[in-house]
Design an enzyme around this catalytic site. Structure first.
Site, PDB file in Angstrom:
ATOM      1  N   TRP A 307       0.843  -1.208   0.000  1.00 41.08           N
ATOM      2  CA  TRP A 307       0.000   0.000   0.000  1.00 41.08           C
ATOM      3  C   TRP A 307       0.878   1.257   0.000  1.00 41.08           C
ATOM      4  O   TRP A 307       0.547   2.266  -0.602  1.00 41.08           O
ATOM      5  CB  TRP A 307      -0.914   0.009   1.231  1.00 41.08           C
ATOM      6  CG  TRP A 307      -1.847   1.177   1.255  1.00 41.08           C
ATOM      7  CD1 TRP A 307      -3.044   1.275   0.617  1.00 41.08           C
ATOM      8  CD2 TRP A 307      -1.662   2.420   1.935  1.00 41.08           C
ATOM      9  NE1 TRP A 307      -3.617   2.503   0.854  1.00 41.08           N
ATOM     10  CE2 TRP A 307      -2.791   3.231   1.662  1.00 41.08           C
ATOM     11  CE3 TRP A 307      -0.650   2.939   2.748  1.00 41.08           C
ATOM     12  CZ2 TRP A 307      -2.937   4.514   2.173  1.00 41.08           C
ATOM     13  CZ3 TRP A 307      -0.786   4.219   3.250  1.00 41.08           C
ATOM     14  CH2 TRP A 307      -1.925   4.996   2.968  1.00 41.08           C
ATOM     15  N   HIS A 308       2.035   1.152   0.671  1.00 42.18           N
ATOM     16  CA  HIS A 308       2.892   2.328   0.779  1.00 42.18           C
ATOM     17  C   HIS A 308       3.648   2.631  -0.511  1.00 42.18           C
ATOM     18  O   HIS A 308       4.105   3.753  -0.710  1.00 42.18           O
ATOM     19  CB  HIS A 308       3.888   2.164   1.931  1.00 42.18           C
ATOM     20  CG  HIS A 308       3.248   2.390   3.266  1.00 42.18           C
ATOM     21  ND1 HIS A 308       2.587   1.405   3.947  1.00 42.18           N
ATOM     22  CD2 HIS A 308       3.132   3.511   4.032  1.00 42.18           C
ATOM     23  CE1 HIS A 308       2.109   1.889   5.073  1.00 42.18           C
ATOM     24  NE2 HIS A 308       2.412   3.165   5.151  1.00 42.18           N
ATOM     25  N   GLY A 309       3.798   1.650  -1.363  1.00 47.84           N
ATOM     26  CA  GLY A 309       4.497   1.917  -2.615  1.00 47.84           C
ATOM     27  C   GLY A 309       4.661   0.657  -3.423  1.00 47.84           C
ATOM     28  O   GLY A 309       4.694  -0.453  -2.873  1.00 47.84           O
TER      29      GLY A 309
END
Lengths: 453, 410
Positions: A307-309
Site C-alpha cells: 500500500w505504501h508503494g
C-alpha cells in the site's frame, strides 16, 4: 495543492473559510461549496486525474446502492474489484509488468488515490455490513471521497464517522479555534521540524553512502525517522484541524508512536486509520486470530507494505514487521521487558525498518545496514558538520514526539485564567503563522549563484 | 447563558486573528507592487503565469502560480531573515566547519537549472561545496569537442581554448574535504583528458594557486566569484597558453562600499556579515568602445561604460560590465586586427577587459542568455581565438553542458 503552500494558506483557505462562514446556516449550500472547493483543491495539482476521482466517486455511489439492494458477497467482491482496478492500474501496473518481464513504466500515479480508494472500500464494506446507510445523493458521496482536508495524505476517514456531519454540521467558536490551533501545530511540525531534519538528511544522502561512518549512518537515519513522523503526523494534525474548522471531527491518526513499548504497540499508535483499516477490512474478515492467524498476518503485512508503494523494498518493509510481530507473539510472550529497555529497543527496530522504506534500491539499503553495523569506512566529512548542526532540532523532535509538550500545555492552560489563555493562543497563532510563512517563503529562496551578474 | 456567550466571544479573538492574518496576507499579495528581479538572489523573479489549455491540463499553470506567489509574497526579504534566525534557533552553529544545505532549484523561475550546492562556511569564508560526477564531465567535454569540431569546419584557422576556473573551495576548504569527487582540480584534469586535440586547455588553477599562496585577495569571502586579482591570474594563464604577452599590472582602485555577495545572501549568517568584501579593480587597457546586444544576431545595440559605479546596488560585482549581458563587443587601442570570442559565465566579466591588451576586438557571449551558432559567428566576425570559460561548478551537473551543446549544429 499542499497545505504547506502559500497558494493554499493565503488564497484557497481564506476563500474556503469565508464561504463556509457565509453559508453556515445552509447545509446544502455548505456542502456544495465544500465539494467545489475540494475538487478545485485536487484539480490544482491533478487537473486531469480529478476526472478519475469524480468517476470513481460516482461509480462507488452506484455500487453502494447496488450493495444496498443485493447484499451478497458476490456483489461486494465485484464492487471492491471495480474500486481497486484504477489503483492497481495507476499504482502497480508498472511494478507488476516488471515482475513478469514486460517493459512498461506504468502511468503517473494520481495523488491520494491510495487514500480515497481505501475510503471507498470502507464505505462499500460498511454498507454491505449494514453499519452504514447507502448514500442516495451522489454529490454527498463525492464530497466524502474528495473532502480536501484528508484527500492527499489521510487520515483514511470512514464514511460512518462523517456520515452525520455530511448531512448536517455546526461549527462552534470553540471548535474553530481548536481547529486553528491544531492546524498550525501540524504546519509547524511539517515546515519547521520535518523540513529542517529532512533537508540535512537529503543533503547528506546526496553524497555517496561510502562517505558515512557508522555514527553518521545512524545519525542520518535518525533524521529520517523524525522527518517521516513529523511530516506525516503534521499532515494529519493539519487535516484534523481543518476538519474541525469546517465541522468534521476526524479520529486521531497518531498517538506518540515513538514511545511504544513493542512493535504491536507501535502499530496501534502509527497511522492508526490505516492499521485499523487493515484490521477491520482484511485481517478480521480473513479469520483474524481465530483461524490460520499467521497466514492472515502475512497477507496483511505484505499488503501494508505494498500500500505504501509499488516496490520490493516496501513489501520487504511490510514483511519485516510481520517477522517482528510474529517474534513478539511467540518468543516474547512470557518475557516482560521494562519500558526503559523496551521503548528504545522498539524505537531502534522501527528505525531499522525505515532503511528499507527509504531506499528503493536494495543494494543501497544493504549498504546502509552494513555501515550502521560497523562495516563502513567513511569519515563523515560532509555528513559530520551537518548532523552536528541539527542536534538541537533532533532534541526538539525527540521531546516533541513524547506526550510531554501536550501535558505541559494542558497544565499551563488549566492553571491560568481565560483571558490569559486567549492571549497565549492568539500569540501562538501569530508566531506560528509568521514563522511557518517565513520558512515556506525561504524554502523557495534559492540564490541562483550561476545565473546573473 | 450570558457567561457562556461572553466566553464564546473571547475565544473568537484567536480565530479572528487567524482569519485576519491570512486574509490580510492575500490582500497584500495582490495589492502591493511587485519587484521584477531579486538582487540578493541574482535572478529574475517569476512572472504571472498565463493560463492556456496546455498549462492548465499539464499542471504548469498551478506550478507557475505557486512560483509567482513565492517570489512576490509581501515582505519576502524580512520573512527570509526571520527564517534564517529561526533556523539559527533550532540548529547548532558552532564547529570549525559549517555546512548548510541548499534547495536544488526554484521551480518555474528560470529556464536554466539552478546551481545551488550546499554552502560551507570555514575560516570566515563561504564556499559552494563541490562534487562532480563522471557523466557531467563527459557531457561537458562532448559539448566542447562538438563546438571545436563545428568551428574547425567553418573557420579552420580559429583556435579554441577551454578554461574551467576553480572556485575558492579548491584553495580554502579544509584538505580533507577535497578528495575524490570533491576535488575541482581532479575534475578539471579528468575533463582535460577527454578534450580533443583541437581544444587547448588553459591551466587557470596553477596561476591562481600561486597568487593564493602569496596571500593575495583572490576570491571573495561572501560571494562565489573571484576578485580582480583572481581574474588577472586567469588572464595570465590564458596568455601563457595562447602565446601572448600578458599586460603588466597598472595598479588597482577600490570601489567604495561594503560587499556582501551571493553566498552571504544564500545563508545569511552573522558570522559572514562581519567578513564583508570589497571590490577592487585592476586598471584595464584603454577601451575605445563597449556595446551591448540583446542577442547574438546583434540587432539591438547600446553603448555602456564597461566599469560601472555600483553605488546603490547590493551586488557590487556588477562593477564589471554591469553584470551579465547576452553579447558584448569591446574594442581597444591595440589595432592589430585580432579578434577574441569569449563564451563565458560571470567569472569572465572581471577578466574581459584585460584581453584588450592583446586583441583589437573582444566579443563576450553568454550562452545562458542568448542562443548562437558559434561556428557561423566565428566565420562572420573573423574570430582568431575562442575561449570557452566557465567556473568549476559546471562539472557538478549537466546544465551548462546542455546549453553549450546547443551552440553548434552538425
Amino acid at each position: 495543492m499542499l497545505f504547506s503552500e502559500l497558494t493554499f494558506l493565503y488564497i484557497f483557505l481564506p476563500v474556503c473559510l469565508i464561504l463556509n462562514i457565509v453559508f453556515r446556516k445552509y447545509t446544502a449550500a455548505k456542502n456544495a461549496v465544500l465539494l467545489v472547493m475540494s475538487l478545485l483543491f485536487y484539480a490544482w495539482g491533478e487537473p486531469v486525474y480529478v476526472l478519475l476521482m469524480i468517476g470513481t466517486s460516482l461509480l462507488s455511489w452506484w455500487l453502494g446502492l447496488c450493495i444496498n439492494r443485493r447484499r451478497t458477497k458476490k456483489v461486494l467482491a465485484l464492487s471492491v474489484v471495480l474500486t481497486l482496478a484504477p489503483l492497481i492500474f495507476f499504482k502497480y501496473s508498472g511494478f507488476l509488468a516488471g515482475i513478469v518481464g514486460v517493459k512498461f513504466n506504468g502511468p503517473t500515479m494520481p495523488i491520494g488515490i491510495s487514500f480515497y480508494t481505501f475510503q471507498i472500500i470502507s464505505y462499500l464494506a460498511d454498507v454491505y455490513r449494514g453499519t452504514a446507510k447507502a448514500q442516495r445523493n451522489p454529490f454527498y458521496l463525492m464530497l466524502y471521497v474528495s473532502l480536501f482536508p484528508q484527500l492527499i495524505a489521510g487520515p483514511i476517514v470512514r464514511y460512518v464517522d462523517v456520515e452525520r456531519e455530511i448531512n448536517g454540521r455546526q461549527v462552534t467558536g470553540e471548535d474553530f479555534t481548536d481547529g486553528v490551533l491544531r492546524f498550525l501545530a501540524g504546519l509547524g511540525k511539517k515546515v519547521i521540524l520535518a523540513d529542517t531534519v529532512g533537508g540535512v538528511m537529503a543533503s547528506v544522502l546526496a553524497n555517496p553512502l561510502s562517505e558515512l561512518s557508522a555514527l553518521g549512518a545512524w545519525g542520518v537515519m535518525l533524521c529520517y525517522t523524525f522527518q517521516i513522523y513529523f511530516d506525516f503526523s503534521g499532515y494529519s494534525d493539519m487535516a484534523i484541524g481543518l476538519g474541525k474548522m469546517l465541522g468534521f471531527k476526524y479520529n486521531e491518526n497518531f498517538n506518540h508512536p515513538y514511545i511504544s513499548v513493542s512493535i504491536k504497540d507501535f502499530w496501534r499508535r502509527w497511522h492508526i486509520s490505516m492499521s485499523s483499516f487493515f484490521r477491520d477490512y482484511i485481517y478480521i474478515p480473513m479469520g483474524g486470530n481465530r483461524r490460520h492467524q499467521l497466514f492472515n498476518m502475512l497477507v496483511v503485512w505484505a499488503a501494508t507494505g505494498l500500500w505504501h508503494g509499488a516496490g520490493w523494498n516496501f513489501i520487504l518493509w511490510g514483511l519485516y514487521f510481520f517477522l517482528l510481530l510474529t517474534a513478539e507473539k511467540y518468543l516474547m510472550k512470557k518475557i516482560k521487558v521494562p519500558a526503559p529497555i523496551s521503548v528504545p529497543v522498539t524505537f531502534v527496530l522501527v528505525m531499522l525498518g525505515w532503511v528499507l522504506f527509504y531506499f528503493e534500491d536494495m543494494g543501497q539499503a544493504l549498504q546502509m545496514y552494513k555501515i550502521m553495523f560497523g562495516g563502513g569506512t567513511g569519515s563523515d566529512l560532509l555528513a559530520g558538520p551537518q548532523l552536528l548542526s541539527v542536534i538541537p532540532t533532533l532534541v526538539i523532535c525527540a521531546v516533541g514526539s513524547t506526550p510531554l509538550p501536550v501535558r505541559v500545555k494542558d497544565k499551563v492552560i488549566s492553571a491560568i485564567p481565560e483571558w490569559a489563555r486567549v492571549i497565549l493562543e492568539t500569540a501562538f497563532v501569530i508566531v506560528m503563522l509568521l514563522a511557518c510563512t517565513a520558512m515556506i517563503v525561504s524554502g523557495t529562496y534559492s540564490p541562483f549563484l550561476y545565473f546573473r551578474f | 447563558m450570558k457567561k457562556h456567550n461572553k466566553k464564546f466571544e473571547v475565544k473568537n479573538i484567536t480565530s479572528l486573528t487567524f482569519i485576519t492574518f491570512i486574509v490580510a496576507g492575500a490582500v497584500m499579495l495582490f495589492a502591493l507592487p511587485k519587484d521584477k528581479i531579486s538582487a540578493e538572489e541574482n535572478r529574475v523573479l517569476s512572472k504571472s503565469p498565463v493560463p492556456t489549455a496546455y498549462t492548465l491540463t499539464k499542471g504548469g499553470y498551478s506550478r507557475g502560480v505557486n512560483s509567482y506567489l513565492n517570489d512576490h509574497f509581501p515582505f519576502r526579504d524580512s520573512l527570509i531573515d526571520i527564517s534564517s534566525r529561526l533556523s539559527g534557533l533550532v540548529k547548532y552553529q558552532g564547529g570549525d566547519v559549517t555546512l548548510i544545505p541548499q534547495s536544488s532549484a526554484v521551480e518555474g523561475s528560470s529556464e536554466f537549472a539552478a546551481v545551488a550546492n550546499d554552502v560551507m562556511i570555514y575560516d570566515g569564508r563561504a564556499m559552494e561545496v563541490f562534487k562532480y560526477d563522471d557523466l557531467s564531465v563527459e557531457r561537458y567535454a562532448d559539448a566542447l569537442n562538438g563546438i571545436q569540431r563545428s568551428i574547425s569546419q567553418k573557420a579552420p584557422e580559429t583556435r579554441v581554448f577551454s578554461m574551467v576556473v576553480p572556485t575558492s573551495y579548491e584553495f580554502y576548504a579544509p584538505a580533507a574535504y577535497k578528495n575524490g569527487v570533491h576535488s575541482e582540480s581532479g575534475a578539471i584534469d579528468k575533463l582535460n583528458g577527454l578534450l580533443s586535440d583541437g581544444v587547448i586547455p588553459v591551466d587557470a588553477e596553477k596561476y591562481l594557486r600561486r597568487v593564493v599562496a602569496k596571500g593575495e585577495y583572490v576570491y571573495f569571502r561572501t560571494d562565489h566569484h573571484w576578485t580582480t586579482e583572481g581574474a588577472y591570474a586567469g588572464y595570465k594563464a590564458f596568455c601563457a597558453k595562447a602565446g601572448l604577452k600578458a599586460m603588466a599590472s597598472k595598479g588597482k582602485y577600490t570601489v567604495p562600499g561594503e560587499f556582501l555577495g551571493t553566498l552571504y545572501n544564500s545563508v545569511r549568517r552573522d558570522s559572514l556579515k562581519a567578513q564583508y568584501d570589497s571590490v577592487e579593480v585592476h586598471y584595464p587597457p584603454e577601451v575605445e568602445s563597449c556595446y551591448g546586444y540583446a542577442d547574438a544576431a546583434m540587432n539591438t545595440e547600446y553603448e555602456f561604460f564597461p566599469l560601472m559605479d555600483p553605488e546603490g546596488y547590493d551586488n557590487k560585482y556588477i562593477t564589471f560590465l554591469g553584470g551579465d549581458k547576452p553579447l558584448v563587443k569591446l574594442t581597444g587601442a591595440n589595432h592589430n586586427g585580432k579578434t577574441l570570442l569569449v563564451v563565458k559565465d560571470s567569472y569572465s566579466n572581471a577578466m574581459s577587459l584585460f584581453f584588450l591588451e592583446n586583441y583589437e576586438t573582444v566579443y563576450l557571449l553568454d550562452p545562458r542568455l542568448t542562443p548562437a551558432n558559434l561556428a557561423d559567428f566565428c566565420r562572420e566576425h573573423e574570430v582568431d581565438d575562442v575561449l570557452l570559460e566557465n567556473y568549476a561548478l559546471v562539472l557538478s551537473n549537466c546544465g551548462m553542458a546542455d546549453i553549450l551543446g546547443g551552440l553548434y549544429g552538425e
